[in-house]
Design an enzyme around this catalytic site. Structure first.
Site, PDB file in Angstrom:
ATOM      1  CD1 TRP A 130      -2.569   1.752   0.450  1.00 45.52           C
ATOM      2  CD2 TRP A 130      -2.056   1.852   2.635  1.00 45.52           C
ATOM      3  NE1 TRP A 130      -3.277   2.794   1.006  1.00 45.52           N
ATOM      4  CE2 TRP A 130      -2.988   2.885   2.337  1.00 45.52           C
ATOM      5  CE3 TRP A 130      -1.593   1.708   3.949  1.00 45.52           C
ATOM      6  CZ2 TRP A 130      -3.457   3.766   3.314  1.00 45.52           C
ATOM      7  CZ3 TRP A 130      -2.066   2.577   4.912  1.00 45.52           C
ATOM      8  CH2 TRP A 130      -2.983   3.594   4.600  1.00 45.52           C
ATOM      9  CG  ASP A 211      -2.586  -2.763   6.993  1.00 51.91           C
ATOM     10  OD1 ASP A 211      -3.742  -2.716   7.444  1.00 51.91           O
ATOM     11  OD2 ASP A 211      -2.113  -1.887   6.234  1.00 51.91           O
ATOM     12  CE  LYS A 246     -10.777   0.206   1.931  1.00 45.52           C
ATOM     13  NZ  LYS A 246      -9.906   1.257   2.489  1.00 45.52           N
TER      14      LYS A 246
END
Length: 399
Positions: A130, A211, A246
């Site tokens: 990311w 993560d 999300k």
């Protein structure tokens, strides 16, 4: 002072969003920013979130500060979501959870803690990872290096090279792993490979930061936690950075959590104190509203079941878009093999499109993709798929 500053280049993803908003083309498509879209191209509010908000507004009696580490009810719900009710780490009081403003803040708090107490530590990130990972850890003053992860040839995890890289990481360092739905590639280790990673950690002794931003978007809520749980053997230490943007669709509420696992209950409480000190010096304490929504849903059995169904629907739609994308590209006469996209998981994949392809798609068709070719599959819909695949076919044909 400000007159001495040079202009900063726009953020590669947020800048793309701004350009998309300003584009007048009615056929424009945004496959850059990591936001889930439904079949109508909208980012919906989940029905469970609306119900939880209604209950929250009806019942709340104060707008006073939360504690430094946030809501205890939220922390308990997060631990149950990751570990389940009876995990030995939870029963042994070896996990503490602090509420944070999004998963990004969880990562930053972890980075600050490491820098303050272990300033010579190097943080290892997957290649690729990311885009904001590098910024978060370097902004905290930490050195950053890469470990091998993805094979452009196989379009999958290059696990042998990954393991060889991680065996070179010193015991004093930190390795950031993606819990599931690897961003940006969509390629994850399988459970057997997670077990091998646990053996590498036990052998080498470095600290894993997981993560965990997409729980539920790969195979399911419980299923997506199985890989990281493979790492958490007796005596282990780890940090898990969760995001609920999300899987609850509450992007603007900024809800995340940092869970730290210590080797003993006593060590875990000491870590907890240092986490709170880092938070106090950063944002003092977290916001209430979004975390209260998550707590209400996860602590009510009926809402919890309904929410899991909503997550299933989002995951299934992403999977359908992957399959439709591959099928439509083939129908448009594209010779490149994109079948790997149907096998990858989560919102993102490396498309294999070059920087030149991406630029042409933006300039000629108002299709916005990150320069490295990462696409947000959740930004595709049945209605924009034909236009999208036609544009890609044209660009690829022209080279």
């Amino acid at each position: 002072m400000f007159e001495l500053l040079n202009a900063v280049p726009p953020d590669p993803i947020m800048g793309l969003t701004e350009a998309f908003k300003n584009d007048p083309n009615p056929d424009k498509i945004n496959l850059g920013v990591g936001v889930y879209k439904d079949s109508q191209g909208a980012t919906p509010i989940l029905a469970t979130v609306k119900e939880a908000e209604r209950r929250l507004i009806d019942s709340e009696k104060t707008k006073s500060y939360l504690g430094i580490d946030g809501s205890p009810e939220f922390a308990q719900a997060v631990q149950e979501l990751i570990f389940g009710l009876e995990h030995p780490l939870v029963r042994g009081h070896r996990v503490v959870t602090a509420q944070t403003p999004g998963g990004t803040a969880a990562l930053r708090v972890a980075a600050d803690l490491i820098k303050q107490k272990f300033p010579e530590t190097t943080v290892w990130l997957s290649d690729p990872t990311w885009a904001n990972h590098h910024s978060i850890f370097t902004a905290a003053g930490l050195a950053v290096r890469k470990y091998a992860y993805y094979s452009a040839e196989t379009k999958d995890v290059d696990f042998e090279r990954m393991v060889d890289s991680l065996k070179e990481v010193p015991a004093s360092d930190v390795v950031v792993l993606h819990g599931c739905c690897h961003n940006p590639t969509g390629a994850d280790p399988d459970l057997n490979q997670w077990k091998v990673l646990e053996e590498v950690i036990e052998e080498r002794g470095w600290l894993p930061i997981i993560d965990f931003a997409y729980q539920g978007f790969a195979d399911g809520i419980e299923e997506d936690a199985q890989g990281l749980l493979q790492l958490l053997t007796p005596g282990c230490e780890a940090i898990i950075c969760s995001s609920f943007s999300k899987n609850f669709g509450i992007y603007c509420e900024r809800v995340g959590a940092l869970s730290a696992i210590g080797s003993t209950a006593e060590a875990t409480q000491i870590v907890h104190g240092h986490i709170k000190r880092s938070i106090r010096a950063n944002y003092s304490n977290p916001p209430y509203h979004g975390a209260a929504i998550v707590s209400i849903i996860l602590n009510d059995p009926e809402l919890r079941r309904q929410w899991e169904g909503e997550v299933d629907e989002m995951r299934d739609r992403i999977g359908l878009m992957r399959e439709l994308f591959v099928k439509t590209l083939k129908e448009k006469g594209v010779k490149h093999d994109f079948s790997f996209l149907a096998e990858q998981r989560g919102m993102f994949s490396f498309s294999g499109l070059t920087k030149e392809h991406v630029a042409a798609l933006k300039e000629r068709y108002a299709i916005y993709i990150v320069d490295n070719g990462r696409i947000n599959v959740a930004g595709m819909t049945e209605s924009n798929m034909d236009y999208l695949c036609m544009a890609i076919a044209n660009v690829l044909q022209e080279g």
